[in-house]
Design an enzyme around this catalytic site. Sequence first.
Site, mmCIF file in Angstrom:
data_model
loop_
_atom_site.group_PDB
_atom_site.id
_atom_site.type_symbol
_atom_site.label_atom_id
_atom_site.label_comp_id
_atom_site.label_asym_id
_atom_site.label_seq_id
_atom_site.Cartn_x
_atom_site.Cartn_y
_atom_site.Cartn_z
ATOM 1 N N LYS A 38 0.921 -1.107 0.001
ATOM 2 C CA LYS A 38 -0.089 -0.088 -0.224
ATOM 3 C C LYS A 38 0.950 1.128 0.051
ATOM 4 O O LYS A 38 2.045 0.998 0.517
ATOM 5 C CB LYS A 38 -0.794 0.268 1.350
ATOM 6 C CG LYS A 38 -1.660 1.396 1.508
ATOM 7 C CD LYS A 38 -2.487 1.127 2.730
ATOM 8 C CE LYS A 38 -3.271 2.545 2.805
ATOM 9 N NZ LYS A 38 -4.377 2.615 4.128
ATOM 10 N N GLU A 57 -8.786 11.548 13.288
ATOM 11 C CA GLU A 57 -7.913 10.369 13.459
ATOM 12 C C GLU A 57 -7.096 10.464 14.740
ATOM 13 O O GLU A 57 -6.153 11.230 14.589
ATOM 14 C CB GLU A 57 -7.147 9.973 12.192
ATOM 15 C CG GLU A 57 -6.379 8.839 12.410
ATOM 16 C CD GLU A 57 -5.939 8.164 11.154
ATOM 17 O OE1 GLU A 57 -5.375 7.179 10.902
ATOM 18 O OE2 GLU A 57 -6.230 8.668 10.020
#
Length: 376
Positions: free
Chosen positions: A135, A180
Amino acid sequence: MDASKLLGGLRDDDFVLLGGRDGGFVARGVRARIDIPAGLGGPGIADLVRGELHPFGPDAIAIGALPFNARVGTSLVVPEEMWFAADGVGPGGAADGYAPLGPDAFTLTPSLSHSDWCDLVSDATDAIDAGAFEKVVLARAVEVSANRPIVIADVVRRLQNLYPSCTTYSIDGFVGASPELLISKHGSDVVSYPLAGTTARVGDPDADAAAGAALLASEKDRAEHRLTVDGVVAALSAWCDSISVPEGPSVVALRNVTHLGTRITGTLDETTPVSVLELVAALHPTAAVGGQPSMQALRWLAQHERLDRGRYAGPVGWVNAAGDGEWWVGIRSAEIDDTRAVLRAGCGIVAGSDPMSELMESQLKLQALLAALVRP
């Protein structure tokens, strides 16, 4: 918390962190700056900050918005005054009571054309297919030019109203609303709440519920999310006696997007004292903002992304002399300087990522700040 009272007398140069376990604060003035020449990734940072904070007493804290690149020099601020959300009363206004008139004309310029961005996503998926990494998170930027200086205090107030469940921050011109939590530490208790996997919200309850359920069921998005969770757990395992991880992610709904999120909790090994800054250094960058494996993904980004991230996706938060503190991921953010603002947004690219879908996701994420910044 009554944010309107806390933000009522806000100035552009105030420091804001509204969120976290105790609701957050507004701070004013610079009592001291703690220089960190080697960046967060340098040795002995926790001891350096602890030593610099000690003369100011047990209640002193240092605030910072740190660069994405952990090896870039930075600094933390020890503020003169603080007002806490729990008190419900904020700082007084400007001495003359004058409220500056914000801009009403804007020009937006992207760092990459849509076609160039899509080509970059394709290059990233080709690298993934070739086994370079699992990723990588690609960021793109949009520059906003205004006809008058942007009033940071106004932007902060709008962000707080638009995204009350996020942590609103404003530190030395770096402004945003992050959903987050990178890491919080209070005594021996630690919490991290990584997000990865995104879908759009349209404002229709039934459609948004269906989209959230589809995201939760998506094999691609769950796999992307698991990469981030596994990385956080692996990093915390070096410091914790125990770690608790839910069996699967939950749906985190914001104003215009829905994410997959996992709340990870842990108990530190008390025989080995650790500062929250050491935990930040161990965790940053997570796979949600860098990639996996991290070293290979970051090396590829340095060669291909064509973007200076600055403080985008870097850690934003505070630490005290005891080593406790709370740090968020500096996303949904803008660097504001007079009449100019630079907004950045990132998308996690994995095998099978579609360039047009990633472009649309980046636009959704950029809208978070544009909604608070661009007011014609």
